[in-house]
Enzyme design. Structure first.
Site, mmCIF file in Angstrom:
data_model
loop_
_atom_site.group_PDB
_atom_site.id
_atom_site.type_symbol
_atom_site.label_atom_id
_atom_site.label_comp_id
_atom_site.label_asym_id
_atom_site.label_seq_id
_atom_site.Cartn_x
_atom_site.Cartn_y
_atom_site.Cartn_z
ATOM 1 N N CYS A 26 -5.116 7.082 -0.752
ATOM 2 C CA CYS A 26 -4.855 5.917 0.448
ATOM 3 C C CYS A 26 -4.335 6.919 1.805
ATOM 4 C CB CYS A 26 -3.833 5.032 -0.255
ATOM 5 S SG CYS A 26 -4.611 3.914 -1.199
ATOM 6 N N CYS A 82 -6.509 0.855 -4.942
ATOM 7 C CA CYS A 82 -5.196 0.699 -4.700
ATOM 8 C C CYS A 82 -4.696 -0.618 -3.701
ATOM 9 C CB CYS A 82 -4.672 1.847 -3.891
ATOM 10 S SG CYS A 82 -4.496 3.219 -4.984
ATOM 11 N N GLU A 141 -3.202 -0.875 -1.151
ATOM 12 C CA GLU A 141 -3.173 -0.238 0.299
ATOM 13 C C GLU A 141 -4.570 -0.501 0.805
ATOM 14 O OE1 GLU A 141 -1.591 1.101 -2.132
ATOM 15 O OE2 GLU A 141 0.030 2.262 -1.581
ATOM 16 N N CYS A 185 -0.568 6.644 -2.157
ATOM 17 C CA CYS A 185 -0.926 7.990 -3.051
ATOM 18 C C CYS A 185 -1.596 8.780 -2.071
ATOM 19 C CB CYS A 185 -1.866 7.433 -4.371
ATOM 20 S SG CYS A 185 -3.397 6.773 -3.729
ATOM 21 N N ASN A 221 -3.567 -4.169 -6.100
ATOM 22 C CA ASN A 221 -4.551 -3.181 -6.736
ATOM 23 C C ASN A 221 -5.552 -4.042 -7.721
ATOM 24 O OD1 ASN A 221 -2.525 -3.984 -8.657
ATOM 25 N ND2 ASN A 221 -3.353 -2.278 -9.988
ATOM 26 N N ILE A 222 -6.713 -3.399 -7.866
ATOM 27 C CA ILE A 222 -7.500 -3.656 -8.904
ATOM 28 C C ILE A 222 -7.894 -2.448 -9.521
ATOM 29 C CG2 ILE A 222 -9.775 -4.649 -9.382
ATOM 30 C CD1 ILE A 222 -9.637 -6.158 -6.916
HETATM 31 ZN ZN LIG Z 1 -3.405 4.752 -3.300
#
Ligand SMILES: [Zn+2]
Length: 134
Positions: A91, A55, A57, A88, A45-46
């Site tokens: 994503c 995220c 993903e 989430c 994640n960033i």
């Molecule tokens: Zn996500």
């Protein structure tokens, strides 16, 4: 082919929590996916201030797309403590729009007991299919 346990270990090895400031962090979540091409892609994640970032993903999916693949077979994601984490909503939508075949992608939701779920179970009514036959 990697087992889910091996994918989890690879994801855990990618965790690298860094706080860049009061509102910024990276590497708190890590993801590993298996593409339809049989290759594995990782991402972290960033999260930056003002809601900028993405995220783990989508970071892993971006690496896959960079390599010319759009379809995911299997996905694992871990939180900062190395526990599996479901994707989430953003994503889920992102992966469905990336390729309709991603509806069949499997996600490891829980390690013990092992719980695996397909994206189509997490997103049973994609907006772009509303009003259409399945
Ligand atoms: Zn996500």
């Amino acid at each position: 082919m990697m087992t889910y346990e091996e994918m989890l270990e690879l994801a855990r090895s990618k965790l690298n929590p860094q706080r860049l400031g009061e509102y910024d962090s990276t590497g708190l979540v890590a993801a590993v996916l298996e593409g339809a091409n049989g290759k594995y892609y990782a991402g972290v994640n960033i999260d930056l201030a003002c809601g900028i970032g993405f995220c783990a993903e989508r970071s892993a999916a971006a690496a896959m797309v960079t390599d010319g693949e759009r379809t995911v077979r299997r996905f694992v994601c871990v939180d900062a403590e190395g526990k599996p984490l479901p994707p989430c909503g953003v994503c889920r939508e992102f992966l469905l729009q990336l390729s309709p075949e991603n509806a069949r992608a499997e996600f490891l939701l829980c390690e013990k007991p092992k719980k695996i779920c397909r994206l189509e179970e997490l997103m049973p009514h994609p907006w772009y299919r509303m009003g259409q036959d399945k």
